[in-house]
Design an enzyme around this catalytic site. Structure first.
Site, PDB file in Angstrom:
ATOM      1  CG  ASP A 102      -8.190 -11.075   5.551  1.00 51.52           C
ATOM      2  OD1 ASP A 102      -7.372 -11.865   5.050  1.00 51.52           O
ATOM      3  OD2 ASP A 102      -8.980 -11.412   6.458  1.00 51.52           O
TER       4      ASP A 102
ATOM      5  CG  HIS B 290      -9.244 -11.778  11.652  1.00 48.57           C
ATOM      6  ND1 HIS B 290      -9.707 -10.928  10.688  1.00 48.57           N
ATOM      7  CD2 HIS B 290      -8.553 -12.755  10.995  1.00 48.57           C
ATOM      8  CE1 HIS B 290      -9.344 -11.373   9.496  1.00 48.57           C
ATOM      9  NE2 HIS B 290      -8.628 -12.476   9.652  1.00 48.57           N
TER      10      HIS B 290
HETATM   11 ZN   LIG Z   1      -5.906 -13.379   6.652  1.00 44.65          ZN
END
Ligand SMILES: [Zn+2]
Length: 451
Positions: free
Chosen positions: A320, A269
């Site tokens: 993810d 991220h």
């Molecule tokens: Zn993750």
């Protein structure tokens, strides 16, 4: 066994080539010839691309895709989503883990991903007791990888705090928690669990700065043995604020000051960075692991990709939460996020170059590095991991070179035709060969989990 694949167009590390013949033996590319006609027994296809790495996945979350899209009594956020995820996670046993992961891996292969990095944190039985094999759940991910053919980089997670500064974990986290001094045992068990896969890789994943202490982070990093080190970081503003309250430093700043962040690392991220953090991370050699579809779904915010790439930063993409598995879609949203913010077009392209090509090259190189692979792509010595596109798709006809990649990423759905893993064809006409059996088992698993 030696066999050969022939393509009208193929993307090689040196660029696009025509009439490309790949000879394969034992799953590895042994020779690449260009401008050469097919031989009688060659499999013939239209457009070849190297398989993409999916550098960040929690496969089990595929089972809850679409289940957290209902507004609750209070404002919904990442943190309320996490409560739904915890409730779902607590119902999953080893068989369910394998069933759900196999479904996710089938969909990854069908979209052009040929390796997945599993950031794996459900280690123990629902009551928090370790399984007889500490890596039982990791072994189920390896079994699902073996069933479907996807290459696996397993990243066992160290999770032992419930917040910055060593706060205790909550009841919802009991299946994730390991004592830092015993984390080495989990990593060794994980190595045994993936040992039977021909090109399995094991790294380590300290979950996030809120789930470890500085000491246990160092301990986790020491277990990597040269393999990949992944960490969630700066995904949410609350996480940034909590980190500043704890240390007076922002998360990425703290990590770069206290850890030897280099090309072994993947910062997943890294959404919220200031200008200085962006520059320093770009210069560290680490990969920023971007998951645009999940980051949009969770309302995380937008990674500053333009400045990061301009500073020479390395990026890769991950699916993810697996709320939607779509390799081209991740790249498209990465670019569209920048367009919507900066009100421009072709934001991530090099000067005068194709945006699709820039995104594809970056994700291939960054994902390869982050998942601990040495040699990938359509070159001798690399595993034969690749996919082909349907040349008769309306957004691919009459095109060549980088226009094919721009068509694939920006202008169509269901363009993937065949997918090969270590030279074995696992997807034909866009469908994984085990899709039917995997789907039936997945449906039964979900019926029991959601009833
Ligand atoms: Zn993750």
């Amino acid at each position: 066994m030696t066999h050969a694949l022939w393509f009208r167009h193929a993307l090689l590390p040196t660029g696009w080539a025509e009439q490309v013949r790949l000879e394969l033996a034992a799953g590895v590319i042994t020779s690449v010839a260009t401008n050469t006609p097919p031989q009688p027994n060659d499999e013939r296809h239209a457009i070849a691309l190297p398989g993409l790495p999916n550098l960040h996945s929690h496969a089990f979350q595929r089972g809850m895709a679409g289940l957290a899209e209902v507004r609750g009594p209070s404002a919904d956020s990442f943190w309320t989503w996490r409560e739904v995820m915890y409730r779902f996670a607590h119902r999953i046993g080893p068989a369910e883990m394998q069933s759900i992961a196999a479904m996710a891996f089938v969909e990854m292969l069908e979209s052009g991903f040929t390796r997945v990095g599993e950031f794996h944190y459900i280690h123990h039985a629902p009551d928090g007791t370790p399984y007889a094999d500490l890596a039982e759940m990791g072994a189920r991910l390896a079994a699902a990888a073996d069933e479907t053919g996807i290459a696996l980089t397993l990243l066992p997670v160290l999770y032992h705090c419930g917040g910055f500064g060593g706060q205790p974990t909550g009841d919802g986290q009991r299946r994730f928690v390991n004592r830092p001094d015993l984390f080495g045992l989990l990593v060794s068990a994980s190595r045994r669990a993936v040992g039977f896969l021909p090109d399995g890789v094991v790294g380590v994943a300290p979950h996030s700065l809120r789930a470890v202490t500085p000491d246990s982070l160092s301990l986790a990093v020491s277990q990597a043995q040269g393999g990949p080190i992944h960490i969630h970081i700066a995904e949410q503003m609350r996480e940034v604020e909590d980190c500043v309250a704890w240390s007076s430093q922002r998360p990425v700043d703290w990590l770069l000051r206290h850890m030897p962040v280099n090309d072994q690392w993947c910062l997943v991220h890294a959404t919220h960075m200031d200008r200085c953090e962006t520059q320093r991370l770009a210069h560290s050699g680490a990969v920023a692991g971007l998951c645009p579809i999940t980051e949009a779904n969770l309302g995380d915010g937008l990674f500053n990709a333009g400045d990061f790439l301009a500073e020479g930063g390395r990026i890769g993409i991950g699916s993810d939460s697996n709320v939607l598995i779509d390799a081209a879609g991740e790249l498209r949203l990465l670019e569209y996020g920048q367009r919507l913010t900066h009100r421009g077009r072709n934001m991530l392209a090099m000067d005068k170059g194709s945006t699709g090509r820039r995104l594809f090259d970056a994700a291939l190189a960054g994902g390869t590095q982050a998942l601990g692979q040495k040699r990938v792509g359509l070159v001798p010595g690399a595993a034969a991991d690749l996919f082909s596109l349907k040349a008769d798709h309306p957004s691919l006809v009459a095109r060549r070179g980088d226009a094919l990649l721009d068509g694939f990423i920006f202008a169509g759905r269901s363009m993937v035709d065949g997918v090969w893993r270590r030279g074995r064809r696992v997807v034909s006409d866009g469908r994984h060969h085990a899709r039917d059996t995997v789907t039936v088992r997945f449906a039964k698993t979900l019926e029991s989990l959601l009833s």
